[in-house]
Scaffold this active site. Structure first.
Site, PDB file in Angstrom:
ATOM      1  N   ARG A   1      34.596  -7.876 -22.496  1.00  8.72           N
ATOM      2  CA  ARG A   1      33.173  -7.570 -22.705  1.00  8.72           C
ATOM      3  C   ARG A   1      32.323  -7.916 -21.504  1.00  8.72           C
ATOM      4  O   ARG A   1      31.237  -7.394 -21.338  1.00  8.72           O
ATOM      5  CB  ARG A   1      32.645  -8.347 -23.918  1.00  8.72           C
ATOM      6  CG  ARG A   1      33.337  -8.017 -25.212  1.00  8.72           C
ATOM      7  CD  ARG A   1      32.954  -9.003 -26.286  1.00  8.72           C
ATOM      8  NE  ARG A   1      33.424 -10.338 -25.905  1.00  8.72           N
ATOM      9  CZ  ARG A   1      33.057 -11.462 -26.498  1.00  8.72           C
ATOM     10  NH1 ARG A   1      32.197 -11.435 -27.492  1.00  8.72           N
ATOM     11  NH2 ARG A   1      33.548 -12.617 -26.099  1.00  8.72           N
TER      12      ARG A   1
ATOM     13  N   GLN B   1       8.671 -25.542 -16.114  1.00  8.93           N
ATOM     14  CA  GLN B   1       8.346 -24.122 -15.963  1.00  8.93           C
ATOM     15  C   GLN B   1       9.596 -23.353 -15.561  1.00  8.93           C
ATOM     16  O   GLN B   1      10.337 -23.783 -14.679  1.00  8.93           O
ATOM     17  CB  GLN B   1       7.266 -23.975 -14.888  1.00  8.93           C
ATOM     18  CG  GLN B   1       6.842 -22.571 -14.582  1.00  8.93           C
ATOM     19  CD  GLN B   1       5.779 -22.558 -13.505  1.00  8.93           C
ATOM     20  OE1 GLN B   1       4.805 -23.294 -13.569  1.00  8.93           O
ATOM     21  NE2 GLN B   1       5.960 -21.727 -12.511  1.00  8.93           N
ATOM     22  N   ASP B   2       9.834 -22.234 -16.208  1.00  6.63           N
ATOM     23  CA  ASP B   2      10.904 -21.310 -15.823  1.00  6.63           C
ATOM     24  C   ASP B   2      10.253 -20.028 -15.319  1.00  6.63           C
ATOM     25  O   ASP B   2       9.300 -19.531 -15.924  1.00  6.63           O
ATOM     26  CB  ASP B   2      11.801 -20.963 -17.008  1.00  6.63           C
ATOM     27  CG  ASP B   2      12.805 -22.046 -17.345  1.00  6.63           C
ATOM     28  OD1 ASP B   2      12.826 -23.086 -16.670  1.00  6.63           O
ATOM     29  OD2 ASP B   2      13.573 -21.848 -18.296  1.00  6.63           O
TER      30      ASP B   2
ATOM     31  N   ARG C   1      12.198 -13.705   0.501  1.00  7.99           N
ATOM     32  CA  ARG C   1      11.164 -14.513  -0.153  1.00  7.99           C
ATOM     33  C   ARG C   1      11.314 -15.922   0.404  1.00  7.99           C
ATOM     34  O   ARG C   1      12.323 -16.566   0.214  1.00  7.99           O
ATOM     35  CB  ARG C   1      11.338 -14.516  -1.669  1.00  7.99           C
ATOM     36  CG  ARG C   1      11.093 -13.156  -2.303  1.00  7.99           C
ATOM     37  CD  ARG C   1      11.217 -13.255  -3.809  1.00  7.99           C
ATOM     38  NE  ARG C   1      11.133 -11.969  -4.442  1.00  7.99           N
ATOM     39  CZ  ARG C   1      10.056 -11.512  -5.100  1.00  7.99           C
ATOM     40  NH1 ARG C   1       8.973 -12.265  -5.190  1.00  7.99           N
ATOM     41  NH2 ARG C   1      10.080 -10.335  -5.659  1.00  7.99           N
TER      42      ARG C   1
ATOM     43  N   HIS D   1       9.494 -21.319   1.472  1.00  8.55           N
ATOM     44  CA  HIS D   1       8.398 -21.916   0.721  1.00  8.55           C
ATOM     45  C   HIS D   1       8.669 -23.391   0.438  1.00  8.55           C
ATOM     46  O   HIS D   1       9.793 -23.795   0.171  1.00  8.55           O
ATOM     47  CB  HIS D   1       8.206 -21.195  -0.619  1.00  8.55           C
ATOM     48  CG  HIS D   1       7.897 -19.748  -0.467  1.00  8.55           C
ATOM     49  ND1 HIS D   1       8.225 -18.821  -1.422  1.00  8.55           N
ATOM     50  CD2 HIS D   1       7.294 -19.049   0.526  1.00  8.55           C
ATOM     51  CE1 HIS D   1       7.831 -17.623  -1.040  1.00  8.55           C
ATOM     52  NE2 HIS D   1       7.267 -17.735   0.151  1.00  8.55           N
TER      53      HIS D   1
ATOM     54  N   LYS E   1      13.372 -28.003  -7.820  1.00 11.03           N
ATOM     55  CA  LYS E   1      13.686 -26.828  -8.624  1.00 11.03           C
ATOM     56  C   LYS E   1      15.177 -26.574  -8.685  1.00 11.03           C
ATOM     57  O   LYS E   1      15.930 -26.968  -7.796  1.00 11.03           O
ATOM     58  CB  LYS E   1      12.942 -25.603  -8.121  1.00 11.03           C
ATOM     59  CG  LYS E   1      13.144 -25.267  -6.667  1.00 11.03           C
ATOM     60  CD  LYS E   1      12.176 -24.169  -6.259  1.00 11.03           C
ATOM     61  CE  LYS E   1      12.040 -24.081  -4.766  1.00 11.03           C
ATOM     62  NZ  LYS E   1      11.030 -23.130  -4.357  1.00 11.03           N
TER      63      LYS E   1
ATOM     64  N   HIS F   1      12.571 -23.674   0.644  1.00 10.24           N
ATOM     65  CA  HIS F   1      13.553 -22.792   0.015  1.00 10.24           C
ATOM     66  C   HIS F   1      13.165 -21.335   0.247  1.00 10.24           C
ATOM     67  O   HIS F   1      11.991 -20.990   0.260  1.00 10.24           O
ATOM     68  CB  HIS F   1      13.622 -23.057  -1.494  1.00 10.24           C
ATOM     69  CG  HIS F   1      14.508 -22.096  -2.206  1.00 10.24           C
ATOM     70  ND1 HIS F   1      14.027 -21.022  -2.894  1.00 10.24           N
ATOM     71  CD2 HIS F   1      15.863 -22.041  -2.289  1.00 10.24           C
ATOM     72  CE1 HIS F   1      15.049 -20.337  -3.393  1.00 10.24           C
ATOM     73  NE2 HIS F   1      16.172 -20.946  -3.038  1.00 10.24           N
TER      74      HIS F   1
ATOM     75  N   TYR G   1      14.294 -19.570 -11.617  1.00 10.86           N
ATOM     76  CA  TYR G   1      13.849 -20.866 -11.121  1.00 10.86           C
ATOM     77  C   TYR G   1      13.485 -21.739 -12.310  1.00 10.86           C
ATOM     78  O   TYR G   1      12.820 -21.287 -13.235  1.00 10.86           O
ATOM     79  CB  TYR G   1      12.571 -20.737 -10.270  1.00 10.86           C
ATOM     80  CG  TYR G   1      12.584 -19.677  -9.219  1.00 10.86           C
ATOM     81  CD1 TYR G   1      12.845 -19.996  -7.894  1.00 10.86           C
ATOM     82  CD2 TYR G   1      12.307 -18.349  -9.535  1.00 10.86           C
ATOM     83  CE1 TYR G   1      12.836 -19.026  -6.915  1.00 10.86           C
ATOM     84  CE2 TYR G   1      12.303 -17.377  -8.560  1.00 10.86           C
ATOM     85  CZ  TYR G   1      12.566 -17.717  -7.254  1.00 10.86           C
ATOM     86  OH  TYR G   1      12.556 -16.747  -6.289  1.00 10.86           O
TER      87      TYR G   1
ATOM     88  N   ASP H   1       0.717 -24.539  -1.864  1.00 14.63           N
ATOM     89  CA  ASP H   1       1.720 -23.655  -1.266  1.00 14.63           C
ATOM     90  C   ASP H   1       1.705 -23.728   0.252  1.00 14.63           C
ATOM     91  O   ASP H   1       0.646 -23.640   0.873  1.00 14.63           O
ATOM     92  CB  ASP H   1       1.470 -22.196  -1.667  1.00 14.63           C
ATOM     93  CG  ASP H   1       1.784 -21.914  -3.121  1.00 14.63           C
ATOM     94  OD1 ASP H   1       2.438 -22.757  -3.760  1.00 14.63           O
ATOM     95  OD2 ASP H   1       1.366 -20.847  -3.608  1.00 14.63           O
TER      96      ASP H   1
ATOM     97  N   ASP I   1       4.075 -14.193   2.946  1.00 15.19           N
ATOM     98  CA  ASP I   1       5.175 -14.490   3.852  1.00 15.19           C
ATOM     99  C   ASP I   1       4.975 -13.858   5.229  1.00 15.19           C
ATOM    100  O   ASP I   1       5.373 -14.429   6.240  1.00 15.19           O
ATOM    101  CB  ASP I   1       6.506 -14.066   3.242  1.00 15.19           C
ATOM    102  CG  ASP I   1       6.915 -14.958   2.080  1.00 15.19           C
ATOM    103  OD1 ASP I   1       6.395 -16.089   1.979  1.00 15.19           O
ATOM    104  OD2 ASP I   1       7.750 -14.525   1.268  1.00 15.19           O
TER     105      ASP I   1
END
Length: 181
Positions: free
Chosen positions: A24, A48-49, A60, A63, A72, A119, A132, A143, A168
């Site tokens: 499967r 937080q997810d 990305r 950061h 994280k 990261h 995350y 940030d 970025d």
């Protein structure tokens, strides 16, 4: 699930699950409170997810957050990414060390990125989903973005960069960004 210390970055960890595969597909535990606790982390600290979906070639990062920073757990839930962690904690014995990882939806490996480490990742597939689990609510005022191609970092991105966010694109050099931490 096995836990491995990442030698090049103090406090960073890899969580390697054992996916159960059959005709499967597979089933895999991606977070286990007891394993996280045994690894020396507080599983209740994660508040937080989030998930991002990226097209092939998208970068990305890099950061990091100022102030208390942000720890994280990062996992590629679908596709594949070239993942990068850089230790930016001046007091750390692994300060300025860089580690790279191939995270895939097939291996479901999770990287624990300690607070104070930058990261980022590049999507290697079309698409790539990254999940995350973060230990602090997001505050955009904290940030800090570092240029993905800064020569001081020397990150060997595997693909030409196809897209990135305006944030970025406007990221600071490594030297300037570290003054903001």
């Amino acid at each position: 699930m096995q836990v491995e210390k990442i030698a090049g970055i103090t406090g960073a960890l890899l969580f390697r699950p054992a996916p159960h595969r059959d005709e499967r597909g597979f089933f895999s535990r991606t977070f286990d409170r007891d394993v996280v606790r045994q690894a020396g982390l507080d599983p209740d600290a994660f508040v937080q997810d989030s998930i991002s979906r990226s097209r092939r070639g998208v970068v990305r990062g890099m950061h990091v957050r100022s102030g208390e920073g942000e720890a994280k757990l990062v996992r590629c839930s679908y596709g594949a990414v070239f993942d990068v962690v850089i230790d930016l904690r001046p007091e750390s014995p692994t300060y300025r060390n860089r580690e790279v990882f191939d995270l895939t939806g097939d291996n479901q490996v999770t990287v624990y990125v300690p607070a104070g480490c930058a990261h980022g990742f590049q999507a290697l597939t079309e698409p790539a989903d990254v999940s995350y689990r973060i230990d602090r609510a997001h505050d955009p005022a904290e940030d800090v973005s570092i240029r993905f191609d800064d020569p001081d970092l020397g990150i060997p991105w595997p693909l030409p960069v196809t897209l990135m966010s305006e944030r970025d694109k406007a990221a600071a050099s490594f030297a300037l960004a570290t003054t903001r931490l």
